[in-house]
Design an enzyme around this catalytic site. Structure first.
Site, PDB file in Angstrom:
ATOM      1  N   LYS A  42       0.811  -1.193   0.000  1.00 51.45           N
ATOM      2  CA  LYS A  42       0.000   0.000   0.000  1.00 51.45           C
ATOM      3  C   LYS A  42       0.855   1.258   0.000  1.00 51.45           C
ATOM      4  O   LYS A  42       0.371   2.350  -0.225  1.00 51.45           O
ATOM      5  CB  LYS A  42      -0.883   0.026   1.267  1.00 51.45           C
ATOM      6  CG  LYS A  42      -1.753  -1.184   1.438  1.00 51.45           C
ATOM      7  CD  LYS A  42      -2.403  -1.165   2.863  1.00 51.45           C
ATOM      8  CE  LYS A  42      -2.758  -2.564   3.276  1.00 51.45           C
ATOM      9  NZ  LYS A  42      -3.009  -2.640   4.732  1.00 51.45           N
ATOM     10  N   GLY A  43       2.129   1.069   0.292  1.00 52.51           N
ATOM     11  CA  GLY A  43       3.018   2.221   0.537  1.00 52.51           C
ATOM     12  C   GLY A  43       3.099   3.256  -0.566  1.00 52.51           C
ATOM     13  O   GLY A  43       3.363   4.425  -0.314  1.00 52.51           O
ATOM     14  N   ASP A  99       7.342   2.890  -3.034  1.00 49.50           N
ATOM     15  CA  ASP A  99       7.570   3.940  -2.033  1.00 49.50           C
ATOM     16  C   ASP A  99       9.046   4.091  -1.667  1.00 49.50           C
ATOM     17  O   ASP A  99       9.576   5.188  -1.614  1.00 49.50           O
ATOM     18  CB  ASP A  99       6.724   3.691  -0.767  1.00 49.50           C
ATOM     19  CG  ASP A  99       6.908   2.294  -0.170  1.00 49.50           C
ATOM     20  OD1 ASP A  99       7.634   1.459  -0.739  1.00 49.50           O
ATOM     21  OD2 ASP A  99       6.304   2.029   0.890  1.00 49.50           O
ATOM     22  N   ASP A 102      14.850  -0.458  -0.012  1.00 51.38           N
ATOM     23  CA  ASP A 102      15.657  -0.663   1.179  1.00 51.38           C
ATOM     24  C   ASP A 102      16.735  -1.699   0.830  1.00 51.38           C
ATOM     25  O   ASP A 102      17.748  -1.348   0.239  1.00 51.38           O
ATOM     26  CB  ASP A 102      14.691  -1.119   2.287  1.00 51.38           C
ATOM     27  CG  ASP A 102      15.295  -1.139   3.670  1.00 51.38           C
ATOM     28  OD1 ASP A 102      16.029  -0.191   3.998  1.00 51.38           O
ATOM     29  OD2 ASP A 102      15.037  -2.084   4.416  1.00 51.38           O
ATOM     30  N   LYS A 130      17.159   4.096  -0.035  1.00 51.70           N
ATOM     31  CA  LYS A 130      18.145   3.975   1.049  1.00 51.70           C
ATOM     32  C   LYS A 130      19.319   3.181   0.508  1.00 51.70           C
ATOM     33  O   LYS A 130      19.402   1.967   0.697  1.00 51.70           O
ATOM     34  CB  LYS A 130      17.543   3.207   2.237  1.00 51.70           C
ATOM     35  CG  LYS A 130      16.617   3.979   3.135  1.00 51.70           C
ATOM     36  CD  LYS A 130      16.224   3.095   4.325  1.00 51.70           C
ATOM     37  CE  LYS A 130      15.126   3.718   5.154  1.00 51.70           C
ATOM     38  NZ  LYS A 130      14.596   2.773   6.170  1.00 51.70           N
TER      39      LYS A 130
HETATM   40  P1  IMP Z   1      13.155  -4.061   0.428  1.00 51.53           P
HETATM   41  O1  IMP Z   1      12.548  -5.279  -0.191  1.00 51.53           O
HETATM   42  O2  IMP Z   1      14.115  -4.410   1.534  1.00 51.53           O
HETATM   43  O3  IMP Z   1      13.779  -3.112  -0.554  1.00 51.53           O
HETATM   44  O4  IMP Z   1      11.997  -3.361   1.227  1.00 51.53           O
HETATM   45  C1  IMP Z   1      11.204  -2.379   0.746  1.00 51.53           C
HETATM   46  C2  IMP Z   1       9.974  -2.274   1.621  1.00 51.53           C
HETATM   47  O5  IMP Z   1      10.340  -2.162   3.009  1.00 51.53           O
HETATM   48  C3  IMP Z   1       9.224  -1.020   1.294  1.00 51.53           C
HETATM   49  O6  IMP Z   1       8.272  -1.237   0.293  1.00 51.53           O
HETATM   50  C4  IMP Z   1       8.595  -0.673   2.627  1.00 51.53           C
HETATM   51  O7  IMP Z   1       7.347  -1.321   2.760  1.00 51.53           O
HETATM   52  C5  IMP Z   1       9.527  -1.217   3.668  1.00 51.53           C
HETATM   53  N1  IMP Z   1      10.391  -0.155   4.266  1.00 51.53           N
HETATM   54  C6  IMP Z   1      11.732  -0.065   4.197  1.00 51.53           C
HETATM   55  N2  IMP Z   1      12.195   1.015   4.846  1.00 51.53           N
HETATM   56  C7  IMP Z   1      11.109   1.650   5.341  1.00 51.53           C
HETATM   57  C8  IMP Z   1      10.934   2.866   6.114  1.00 51.53           C
HETATM   58  O8  IMP Z   1      11.874   3.598   6.482  1.00 51.53           O
HETATM   59  N3  IMP Z   1       9.646   3.182   6.433  1.00 51.53           N
HETATM   60  C9  IMP Z   1       8.581   2.425   6.062  1.00 51.53           C
HETATM   61  N4  IMP Z   1       8.697   1.292   5.329  1.00 51.53           N
HETATM   62  C10 IMP Z   1       9.956   0.907   4.977  1.00 51.53           C
HETATM   63 MG    MG Z   2       6.082  -1.448   0.763  1.00 47.77          MG
END
Ligand code: IMP
Ligand code: MG
Length: 179
Positions: A42-43, A99, A102, A130
């Site tokens: 939903k982000g 959104d 990470d 990030k």
């Molecule tokens: P990844 O698969 O590790 O790149 O994670 C991405 C997902 O982690 C994003 O779609 C967010 O839902 C969540 N996420 C990572 N960092 C944050 C943050 O600082 N605030 C809120 N959600 C985050």
């Molecule tokens: Mg997300």
């Protein structure tokens, strides 16, 4: 400012200006095309709705909900699809709107999946990046803001499903998620 926020990282004004700038840049590359714009629930919803309103090319909208139980300590998991697309991506130019990137797990897997399903092209447009946290090899074609390694909420982003409706991006106080 919300009492659970330590400070505002990105104001409404900064978000509005930069989102428009990036959207117009994306739009230039899709003239004469008919992209399928995929929002990751939903982000991305608030970013998504601001972003698409600056596109002049004809777009079709679709959504996906995924969970990334691969991010964090265990990185062997597969991407779990909680809600799949309504439309086929075969032969389509796909714009994935996210959104935040990470570890990169979600988008690295999603991009592979969409290409395997026959998408003609897949690009990633993210609001936040990030870079410091990256574990998977994924580079967004468009990124609105590089941010430090802080937990942020608002403008669609949540902590335990809270704070998504804040109109700015705020840094969540540590005491909120460490208690
Ligand atoms: P990844 O698969 O590790 O790149 O994670 C991405 C997902 O982690 C994003 O779609 C967010 O839902 C969540 N996420 C990572 N960092 C944050 C943050 O600082 N605030 C809120 N959600 C985050
Ligand atoms: Mg997300």
């Amino acid at each position: 400012m919300h009492k659970d926020c330590e400070r505002i990282m990105l104001t409404e004004e900064q978000l509005r200006t930069r989102v428009k700038e990036v959207a117009l840049e994306v739009d230039r590359h899709y003239q004469g095309k008919r992209p399928l714009v995929v929002g990751i629930l939903k982000g991305s919803i608030i970013f998504y709705s601001d972003f698409i309103r600056h596109l002049s090319c004809p777009v079709e909208l679709d959504f996906m909900a995924v969970s990334s139980y691969g991010s964090g300590a265990v990185s062997s998991g597969k991407l779990k699809i909680k809600k799949d697309l309504d439309k086929s991506v075969e032969g389509r130019d796909v714009i994935v709107v996210e959104d935040i990137i990470d570890s990169g797990f979600t988008l690295a897997n999603l991009k592979t999946l969409l290409l395997e399903r026959g998408a003609k092209s897949v690009i990633i447009v993210t609001l936040l990046n990030k870079q410091e946290r990256r574990e998977y090899d994924i580079v967004p074609e468009y990124n609105c803001f590089d941010i430090e390694n802080e937990f942020v909420v608002g403008y669609g982003l949540d902590y335990n499903e809270q704070y998504r409706n804040l109109p700015y991006i705020g840094i969540l106080k540590r005491e909120v998620y460490e208690k």
